[in-house]
Scaffold this active site. Structure first.
Site, PDB file in Angstrom:
ATOM      1  N   ALA A  38      41.689  44.376  37.684  1.00 19.85           N
ATOM      2  CA  ALA A  38      41.865  43.678  36.347  1.00 19.85           C
ATOM      3  C   ALA A  38      40.808  44.095  35.330  1.00 19.85           C
ATOM      4  O   ALA A  38      40.742  43.321  34.122  1.00 19.85           O
ATOM      5  CB  ALA A  38      41.506  42.139  36.839  1.00 19.85           C
ATOM      6  N   GLY A  39      40.362  45.026  35.169  1.00 22.97           N
ATOM      7  CA  GLY A  39      39.556  45.610  34.167  1.00 22.97           C
ATOM      8  C   GLY A  39      40.327  46.608  33.537  1.00 22.97           C
ATOM      9  O   GLY A  39      41.446  46.960  33.621  1.00 22.97           O
ATOM     10  N   LEU A  87      37.549  38.712  39.820  1.00 23.27           N
ATOM     11  CA  LEU A  87      37.763  38.143  38.395  1.00 23.27           C
ATOM     12  C   LEU A  87      36.324  37.586  38.113  1.00 23.27           C
ATOM     13  O   LEU A  87      36.332  36.541  37.870  1.00 23.27           O
ATOM     14  CB  LEU A  87      38.833  36.986  38.477  1.00 23.27           C
ATOM     15  N   THR A  88      35.481  38.727  37.792  1.00 28.31           N
ATOM     16  CA  THR A  88      34.246  38.084  37.196  1.00 28.31           C
ATOM     17  C   THR A  88      34.549  38.082  35.467  1.00 28.31           C
ATOM     18  O   THR A  88      35.715  38.331  35.217  1.00 28.31           O
ATOM     19  CB  THR A  88      33.162  39.333  37.284  1.00 28.31           C
ATOM     20  N   THR A  93      30.538  57.371  38.078  1.00 28.97           N
ATOM     21  CA  THR A  93      30.226  57.653  36.573  1.00 28.97           C
ATOM     22  C   THR A  93      29.209  58.856  36.440  1.00 28.97           C
ATOM     23  O   THR A  93      28.320  59.140  37.316  1.00 28.97           O
ATOM     24  CB  THR A  93      29.389  56.397  36.067  1.00 28.97           C
ATOM     25  N   ASP A  94      29.212  59.434  35.218  1.00 29.70           N
ATOM     26  CA  ASP A  94      28.362  60.278  35.003  1.00 29.70           C
ATOM     27  C   ASP A  94      26.973  60.057  35.058  1.00 29.70           C
ATOM     28  O   ASP A  94      25.885  60.646  35.123  1.00 29.70           O
ATOM     29  CB  ASP A  94      28.707  61.102  33.516  1.00 29.70           C
ATOM     30  N   GLU A  95      26.688  58.619  34.775  1.00 27.65           N
ATOM     31  CA  GLU A  95      25.394  57.830  34.697  1.00 27.65           C
ATOM     32  C   GLU A  95      24.604  58.344  35.721  1.00 27.65           C
ATOM     33  O   GLU A  95      23.219  58.206  35.861  1.00 27.65           O
ATOM     34  CB  GLU A  95      25.344  56.612  34.238  1.00 27.65           C
ATOM     35  N   TYR A 143      22.300  50.106  36.950  1.00 29.48           N
ATOM     36  CA  TYR A 143      23.591  50.209  37.049  1.00 29.48           C
ATOM     37  C   TYR A 143      23.862  51.446  37.611  1.00 29.48           C
ATOM     38  O   TYR A 143      24.451  51.433  38.835  1.00 29.48           O
ATOM     39  CB  TYR A 143      24.298  50.125  35.765  1.00 29.48           C
ATOM     40  N   ALA A 147      21.564  53.510  39.166  1.00 27.29           N
ATOM     41  CA  ALA A 147      20.988  53.712  40.626  1.00 27.29           C
ATOM     42  C   ALA A 147      21.772  53.129  41.560  1.00 27.29           C
ATOM     43  O   ALA A 147      22.022  53.767  42.712  1.00 27.29           O
ATOM     44  CB  ALA A 147      19.564  53.090  40.507  1.00 27.29           C
ATOM     45  N   LYS A 203      25.030  52.502  41.461  1.00 33.75           N
ATOM     46  CA  LYS A 203      26.344  53.402  41.545  1.00 33.75           C
ATOM     47  C   LYS A 203      26.049  54.844  42.490  1.00 33.75           C
ATOM     48  O   LYS A 203      26.686  55.088  43.428  1.00 33.75           O
ATOM     49  CB  LYS A 203      27.068  53.936  40.258  1.00 33.75           C
ATOM     50  N   LYS A 209      31.279  46.736  25.331  1.00 30.45           N
ATOM     51  CA  LYS A 209      30.683  48.034  25.271  1.00 30.45           C
ATOM     52  C   LYS A 209      30.938  48.851  23.637  1.00 30.45           C
ATOM     53  O   LYS A 209      31.726  48.079  22.926  1.00 30.45           O
ATOM     54  CB  LYS A 209      32.020  48.701  26.098  1.00 30.45           C
ATOM     55  N   GLY A 228      14.892  52.183  28.684  1.00 33.11           N
ATOM     56  CA  GLY A 228      14.887  53.530  29.702  1.00 33.11           C
ATOM     57  C   GLY A 228      16.472  54.123  29.162  1.00 33.11           C
ATOM     58  O   GLY A 228      17.044  54.685  29.741  1.00 33.11           O
TER      59      GLY A 228
HETATM   60  N1  NAD Z   1      33.613  52.072  31.802  1.00 35.04           N
HETATM   61  C1  NAD Z   1      33.070  53.250  31.623  1.00 35.04           C
HETATM   62  O1  NAD Z   1      32.946  53.971  30.547  1.00 35.04           O
HETATM   63  C2  NAD Z   1      33.338  53.908  32.812  1.00 35.04           C
HETATM   64  C3  NAD Z   1      32.898  55.280  32.971  1.00 35.04           C
HETATM   65  C4  NAD Z   1      32.781  55.953  33.988  1.00 35.04           C
HETATM   66  C5  NAD Z   1      32.996  55.562  35.205  1.00 35.04           C
HETATM   67  N2  NAD Z   1      33.300  53.950  35.267  1.00 35.04           N
HETATM   68  C6  NAD Z   1      33.418  53.458  36.562  1.00 35.04           C
HETATM   69  O2  NAD Z   1      34.769  53.037  36.389  1.00 35.04           O
HETATM   70  C7  NAD Z   1      34.947  51.637  37.373  1.00 35.04           C
HETATM   71  C8  NAD Z   1      35.846  50.560  36.241  1.00 35.04           C
HETATM   72  O3  NAD Z   1      34.903  50.456  35.289  1.00 35.04           O
HETATM   73  P1  NAD Z   1      35.517  49.453  34.074  1.00 35.04           P
HETATM   74  O4  NAD Z   1      34.822  49.922  32.789  1.00 35.04           O
HETATM   75  O5  NAD Z   1      37.007  49.548  33.891  1.00 35.04           O
HETATM   76  O6  NAD Z   1      34.869  48.162  34.580  1.00 35.04           O
HETATM   77  P2  NAD Z   1      35.178  46.503  33.753  1.00 35.04           P
HETATM   78  O7  NAD Z   1      33.916  46.058  33.750  1.00 35.04           O
HETATM   79  O8  NAD Z   1      36.087  46.567  32.771  1.00 35.04           O
HETATM   80  O9  NAD Z   1      35.951  45.878  35.161  1.00 35.04           O
HETATM   81  C9  NAD Z   1      35.108  45.580  36.234  1.00 35.04           C
HETATM   82  C10 NAD Z   1      36.050  44.840  37.304  1.00 35.04           C
HETATM   83  O10 NAD Z   1      35.664  44.749  38.438  1.00 35.04           O
HETATM   84  C11 NAD Z   1      35.570  43.535  39.174  1.00 35.04           C
HETATM   85  N3  NAD Z   1      34.646  43.023  40.078  1.00 35.04           N
HETATM   86  C12 NAD Z   1      33.392  43.090  39.525  1.00 35.04           C
HETATM   87  N4  NAD Z   1      32.514  42.845  40.973  1.00 35.04           N
HETATM   88  C13 NAD Z   1      33.651  42.922  42.087  1.00 35.04           C
HETATM   89  C14 NAD Z   1      33.430  42.450  43.270  1.00 35.04           C
HETATM   90  N5  NAD Z   1      32.087  42.518  43.992  1.00 35.04           N
HETATM   91  N6  NAD Z   1      34.574  42.472  43.862  1.00 35.04           N
HETATM   92  C15 NAD Z   1      35.811  42.544  43.378  1.00 35.04           C
HETATM   93  N7  NAD Z   1      35.826  42.641  42.159  1.00 35.04           N
HETATM   94  C16 NAD Z   1      35.028  42.857  41.306  1.00 35.04           C
HETATM   95  C17 NAD Z   1      35.823  42.491  37.723  1.00 35.04           C
HETATM   96  O11 NAD Z   1      36.469  41.270  38.144  1.00 35.04           O
HETATM   97  C18 NAD Z   1      36.606  43.458  36.725  1.00 35.04           C
HETATM   98  O12 NAD Z   1      38.196  43.323  37.027  1.00 35.04           O
HETATM   99  C19 NAD Z   1      33.576  51.384  37.531  1.00 35.04           C
HETATM  100  O13 NAD Z   1      33.406  51.773  39.072  1.00 35.04           O
HETATM  101  C20 NAD Z   1      32.570  52.185  36.812  1.00 35.04           C
HETATM  102  O14 NAD Z   1      31.479  52.371  37.451  1.00 35.04           O
HETATM  103  C21 NAD Z   1      33.588  53.447  33.918  1.00 35.04           C
END
Ligand code: NAD
Length: 328
Positions: free
Chosen positions: A9-10, A34-35, A117-119, A141, A143, A145, A180, A266
């Site tokens: 759902a993200g 669904l946070t 993530t690249d982080e 975040y 650390a 990951k 973001k 940081g």
């Molecule tokens: N956004 C970026 O720039 C980016 C870059 C590289 C990697 N990522 C990685 O991609 C993935 C998705 O990122 P995004 O930006 O789409 O995320 P987002 O923040 O848009 O969405 C996070 C989703 O995770 C769900 N969630 C959070 N904790 C949960 C839990 N304990 N159990 C079940 N669901 C949970 C939330 O409800 C939400 O749907 C992450 O693993 C992130 O580290 C993101």
């Protein structure tokens, strides 16, 4: 193929799920807590099964994984500023949640892909990180990951689980929560609110359009070598202040809205990923930053139905805490 996608759902998962359901004909089960960042309406136009639950809950995971051929773990708390203010959810989701998913995948013998993530590599002044660069995360975040990535690798080395890791650079595109950088700037610019830029605005990020990352993850899931990690970097690097100036041009807002604010503690100066390994598998980014940012601004301009409830909800309080001023 039947896929368990935790979570769906993200913004990134939406693109991944859509590609897999529509283009590959896969069955997809979405597990999402669904946070504040997860919204059911993000998936309203894509057929899928939905389980409402957390990845750290073994019962919810067992229900969702039934019959799956692979698990793709997107689930995360993703916002660095929130990890500095309240790290506990980051530890729970990234450490305990990844552990529960891995254990369940091991018990069923299914392929497991970790979205990372690249982080996790930390900051780099020159050149680019490869997959063998040391992990040197600097925020709660990154650390947590990085810890999850190490746990995933350990399940391959110790138990022979078929694992993959995809490390993406900074994503942007439609459906991204407005905390973001790019959606924050777009929505503030459209409303005439100040555009808060951390420090001197010269932090450099490697921008990756969300559809390209979603395709990259699918590509690695299909063609990746078990036990390996793959960097999936965007085609363009750009300092934050240039991103903000581009948003100003595209929205017709004034440069006077820019406000330099106290830097994030940081704050990593520059991220850069070398993506030769995933390119060798046949993936290539298709959307350059100039095009992607234009598409993103147009999407937010045309889809107020999506962001209005966010901008009038919890996000207002978050914004005020973070930037010390209210949104209009
Ligand atoms: N956004 C970026 O720039 C980016 C870059 C590289 C990697 N990522 C990685 O991609 C993935 C998705 O990122 P995004 O930006 O789409 O995320 P987002 O923040 O848009 O969405 C996070 C989703 O995770 C769900 N969630 C959070 N904790 C949960 C839990 N304990 N159990 C079940 N669901 C949970 C939330 O409800 C939400 O749907 C992450 O693993 C992130 O580290 C993101």
């Amino acid at each position: 193929m039947r896929l368990l996608v935790s979570v769906g759902a993200g913004s990134l998962k939406k693109n991944f799920v859509r590609v897999h359901v529509r283009d590959h004909g896969d069955d997809v089960v979405v597990l999402d807590k669904l946070t504040y960042a997860g919204r059911r309406e993000n998936l309203q136009d894509v057929e899928h099964e939905f389980v409402h639950g957390a990845i750290e809950d073994p019962r919810a995971v067992a229900e969702a994984i039934d019959g799956a051929d692979a698990v793709v773990n997107f689930a995360a708390e993703t916002h660095v500023d929130r990890s500095i203010a309240e790290p506990d959810a980051f530890v729970r989701t990234h450490a305990q949640g990844t552990y529960v998913l891995l254990e369940t995948a091991r018990a069923r013998g299914v392929r497991y892909l970790q979205v990372s993530t690249d982080e996790v590599y930390g900051s780099i002044a020159e050149g680019s990180f490869t997959e063998s660069s040391p992990l040197a995360p600097s925020s709660p975040y990154s650390a947590t990951k990085a810890g999850a990535d190490l746990l995933v690798s350990s399940y391959h080395h110790t138990f022979g689980l078929d694992t993959l890791i995809c490390r993406g650079s900074n994503n942007y595109g439609p459906y991204q929560y407005p905390e973001k950088l790019i959606p924050l700037m777009v929505l503030n610019a459209l409303h005439g609110d100040r555009l808060p830029v951390y420090g001197d605005g010269m932090n450099v990020r490697n921008w990756l359009f969300v559809e390209d990352f979603a395709r990259g993850i699918g590509h690695v899931l299909e063609h990746g070598v078990p036990g390996e990690a793959y960097n999936v970097g965007g085609p363009d690097e750009c300092p934050n202040i240039e991103v903000v100036r581009r948003v100003i041009e595209l929205t017709g807002a004034g440069e006077g809205l820019i406000e330099y604010v106290t830097d994030r503690p940081g704050h990593d100066r520059r991220y850069s990923l070398g993506s030769e390994k995933v390119r060798a598998l046949g993936w290539e980014a298709q959307v350059r930053f100039a095009e992607g940012v234009e598409r993103t601004v147009a999407w937010y301009r045309d889809n107020a139905w999506w962001w209005e409830p966010i901008r009038s909800g919890e996000y207002r309080a978050y914004y005020e805490r973070q930037y010390g001023r209210a949104l209009s």
